[in-house]
Design an enzyme around this catalytic site. Structure first.
Site, PDB file in Angstrom:
ATOM      1  NE  ARG A  34      -3.657  -2.356   2.344  1.00  0.00           N
ATOM      2  CZ  ARG A  34      -4.544  -2.805   1.457  1.00  0.00           C
ATOM      3  NH1 ARG A  34      -4.842  -2.081   0.403  1.00  0.00           N
ATOM      4  NH2 ARG A  34      -5.139  -3.976   1.624  1.00  0.00           N
ATOM      5  CG  ASN A  93       4.152   8.347 -13.259  1.00  0.00           C
ATOM      6  OD1 ASN A  93       3.284   8.471 -14.099  1.00  0.00           O
ATOM      7  ND2 ASN A  93       3.925   8.537 -11.973  1.00  0.00           N
ATOM      8  CD  GLU A 101       6.723  11.903  -6.830  1.00  0.00           C
ATOM      9  OE1 GLU A 101       6.685  11.289  -5.746  1.00  0.00           O
ATOM     10  OE2 GLU A 101       5.905  12.788  -7.138  1.00  0.00           O
ATOM     11  CG  HIS A 106       6.831   2.719  -8.877  1.00  0.00           C
ATOM     12  ND1 HIS A 106       8.005   3.342  -9.268  1.00  0.00           N
ATOM     13  CD2 HIS A 106       5.950   3.704  -8.614  1.00  0.00           C
ATOM     14  CE1 HIS A 106       7.838   4.655  -9.231  1.00  0.00           C
ATOM     15  NE2 HIS A 106       6.591   4.898  -8.840  1.00  0.00           N
ATOM     16  CG  HIS A 108       1.260   4.588  -8.816  1.00  0.00           C
ATOM     17  ND1 HIS A 108       1.426   5.167  -7.587  1.00  0.00           N
ATOM     18  CD2 HIS A 108       2.353   4.935  -9.552  1.00  0.00           C
ATOM     19  CE1 HIS A 108       2.563   5.842  -7.561  1.00  0.00           C
ATOM     20  NE2 HIS A 108       3.147   5.710  -8.746  1.00  0.00           N
TER      21      HIS A 108
END
Length: 122
Positions: A34, A93, A101, A106, A108
């Site tokens: 999470r 991204n 970032e 990764h 989301h």
């Protein structure tokens, strides 16, 4: 393109157990947890355990086993959270223009409320 992996990024530290996380699923090649600043009622990050910077880096250099495991982990998270009926958004991204970032691949998984349009027309 040559990718340089920074093994001091926050996700590398999570994988090494240096930073705790709220694990939703762990597989041989993937970890899902999470988000600490959720943008929706369901906000889970899915990362490969290997040192991949972006999705295109992963697609080019990961083993078949890693790719299958990662893809199936994303699907398993959607099933675990029961997202099939109402839908979800999957975002990855990449790079500066993509506003990445953390320099570790990764995705989301966001769900649990209407998410609006993906991008404003500009």
């Amino acid at each position: 393109m040559a990718y340089t992996y920074d093994d001091q990024n926050i996700f590398a530290k999570i994988l090494r157990g240096e930073i705790p996380n709220d694990t939703v699923l762990e597989t041989e090649h993937s970890l899902a947890f999470r988000d600490i600043t959720p943008q929706a009622p369901h906000h889970v990050l899915v990362i490969p355990k290997g040192p991949y910077v972006t999705y295109d880096h992963f697609a080019a250099e990961a083993s078949d086993a890693e790719i299958v495991d990662y893809t199936r982990a994303v699907g398993q998270i959607c099933q675990i959270l029961g997202l099939e009926e109402d839908g979800f958004r999957l975002i990855s991204n990449a790079g500066r223009a993509g506003v990445q970032e953390v320099p570790h691949l990764h995705v989301h998984i966001l769900a649990g409320r209407p998410l609006g349009r993906m991008l404003d027309k500009a």
